[in-house]
Design a protein around this motif. Sequence first.
Motif, PDB file in Angstrom:
ATOM      1  N   LEU A 130       0.827  -1.215   0.000  1.00  0.00           N
ATOM      2  CA  LEU A 130       0.000   0.000   0.000  1.00  0.00           C
ATOM      3  C   LEU A 130       0.857   1.259   0.000  1.00  0.00           C
ATOM      4  O   LEU A 130       0.537   2.232  -0.681  1.00  0.00           O
ATOM      5  CB  LEU A 130      -0.940   0.011   1.204  1.00  0.00           C
ATOM      6  N   ARG A 131       1.944   1.226   0.736  1.00  0.00           N
ATOM      7  CA  ARG A 131       2.833   2.389   0.801  1.00  0.00           C
ATOM      8  C   ARG A 131       3.640   2.572  -0.476  1.00  0.00           C
ATOM      9  O   ARG A 131       4.180   3.649  -0.714  1.00  0.00           O
ATOM     10  CB  ARG A 131       3.786   2.251   1.990  1.00  0.00           C
ATOM     11  N   SER A 132       3.727   1.524  -1.283  1.00  0.00           N
ATOM     12  CA  SER A 132       4.572   1.564  -2.478  1.00  0.00           C
ATOM     13  C   SER A 132       3.780   1.680  -3.775  1.00  0.00           C
ATOM     14  O   SER A 132       4.383   1.719  -4.855  1.00  0.00           O
ATOM     15  CB  SER A 132       5.445   0.302  -2.515  1.00  0.00           C
ATOM     16  N   LEU A 133       2.479   1.751  -3.701  1.00  0.00           N
ATOM     17  CA  LEU A 133       1.671   1.832  -4.920  1.00  0.00           C
ATOM     18  C   LEU A 133       1.958   3.086  -5.740  1.00  0.00           C
ATOM     19  O   LEU A 133       1.754   3.082  -6.953  1.00  0.00           O
ATOM     20  CB  LEU A 133       0.178   1.745  -4.595  1.00  0.00           C
ATOM     21  N   ASP A 134       2.444   4.133  -5.093  1.00  0.00           N
ATOM     22  CA  ASP A 134       2.808   5.330  -5.859  1.00  0.00           C
ATOM     23  C   ASP A 134       4.130   5.127  -6.607  1.00  0.00           C
ATOM     24  O   ASP A 134       4.525   5.965  -7.414  1.00  0.00           O
ATOM     25  CB  ASP A 134       2.859   6.574  -4.976  1.00  0.00           C
ATOM     26  N   ASN A 135       4.803   4.012  -6.364  1.00  0.00           N
ATOM     27  CA  ASN A 135       6.010   3.630  -7.100  1.00  0.00           C
ATOM     28  C   ASN A 135       5.709   2.450  -8.020  1.00  0.00           C
ATOM     29  O   ASN A 135       6.514   1.537  -8.181  1.00  0.00           O
ATOM     30  CB  ASN A 135       7.148   3.260  -6.146  1.00  0.00           C
ATOM     31  N   HIS A 136       4.520   2.461  -8.599  1.00  0.00           N
ATOM     32  CA  HIS A 136       4.064   1.413  -9.511  1.00  0.00           C
ATOM     33  C   HIS A 136       4.541   1.703 -10.929  1.00  0.00           C
ATOM     34  O   HIS A 136       4.607   2.855 -11.350  1.00  0.00           O
ATOM     35  CB  HIS A 136       2.531   1.359  -9.473  1.00  0.00           C
ATOM     36  N   LYS A 137       4.879   0.660 -11.645  1.00  0.00           N
ATOM     37  CA  LYS A 137       5.258   0.785 -13.054  1.00  0.00           C
ATOM     38  C   LYS A 137       4.662  -0.391 -13.820  1.00  0.00           C
ATOM     39  O   LYS A 137       4.695  -1.523 -13.340  1.00  0.00           O
ATOM     40  CB  LYS A 137       6.789   0.792 -13.195  1.00  0.00           C
ATOM     41  N   ARG A 138       4.106  -0.100 -14.989  1.00  0.00           N
ATOM     42  CA  ARG A 138       3.548  -1.143 -15.850  1.00  0.00           C
ATOM     43  C   ARG A 138       4.389  -1.244 -17.118  1.00  0.00           C
ATOM     44  O   ARG A 138       4.663  -0.245 -17.775  1.00  0.00           O
ATOM     45  CB  ARG A 138       2.104  -0.834 -16.229  1.00  0.00           C
ATOM     46  N   PHE A 139       4.762  -2.471 -17.443  1.00  0.00           N
ATOM     47  CA  PHE A 139       5.447  -2.765 -18.696  1.00  0.00           C
ATOM     48  C   PHE A 139       4.476  -3.554 -19.553  1.00  0.00           C
ATOM     49  O   PHE A 139       4.025  -4.632 -19.156  1.00  0.00           O
ATOM     50  CB  PHE A 139       6.737  -3.562 -18.445  1.00  0.00           C
ATOM     51  N   LYS A 140       4.134  -3.021 -20.696  1.00  0.00           N
ATOM     52  CA  LYS A 140       3.183  -3.653 -21.606  1.00  0.00           C
ATOM     53  C   LYS A 140       3.779  -4.945 -22.169  1.00  0.00           C
ATOM     54  O   LYS A 140       4.998  -5.087 -22.279  1.00  0.00           O
ATOM     55  CB  LYS A 140       2.834  -2.715 -22.761  1.00  0.00           C
TER      56      LYS A 140
END
Length: 172
Positions: A130-140
């Motif tokens: 939860l604390r790290s969701l702002d450091n999320h990255k998506r690779f298509k």
Amino acid sequence: MAYYVRKISRSKWQENPLSADEVKALQEIKGVRADAITNCIKTTGDKLSLWKVEEKNDSIEDVIPLIIGFERPDTCDIIYISDEVFSEEGIDLEQSPHDASTPIKELKKYHYNAIVNNYDGLGKFAKVVLRSLDNHKRFKGREVKEKLKEMLNDHEIEKEMISANLYEKISK
């Protein structure tokens, strides 16, 4: 600053990240969906697999150990977790190259385990996510496919190092 990369199913977690203060204030993580716990916090031997990166680059290079193990070149959602978050939540990390599921020997030293041991540990790790969701990255999926193709062409990996299914999907 070093970070640890963890693959998650982003859609299983709440839409808006919580601030560190909001997460810290929670005594129990009652609002976390069961699917998030069972899909993203699935343990082996009471441990959760992580990959250390020395810098957060938001680059496909950061997830090479993960994508090599895929069965298909799928979209990959990850979070970057800082050392401080683990420390503040009281989760111990251990370097574990022997547990690394990558065929690239040079990357094994970057494999770590978060020790979660019990129900309390799972809740703490949910807070970490939860604390790290702002450091999320998506690779298509196409990015994953292109990177793996490039690695095959450059002989960074060989056909025998990946699953037959993955090889079939990326060699088309």
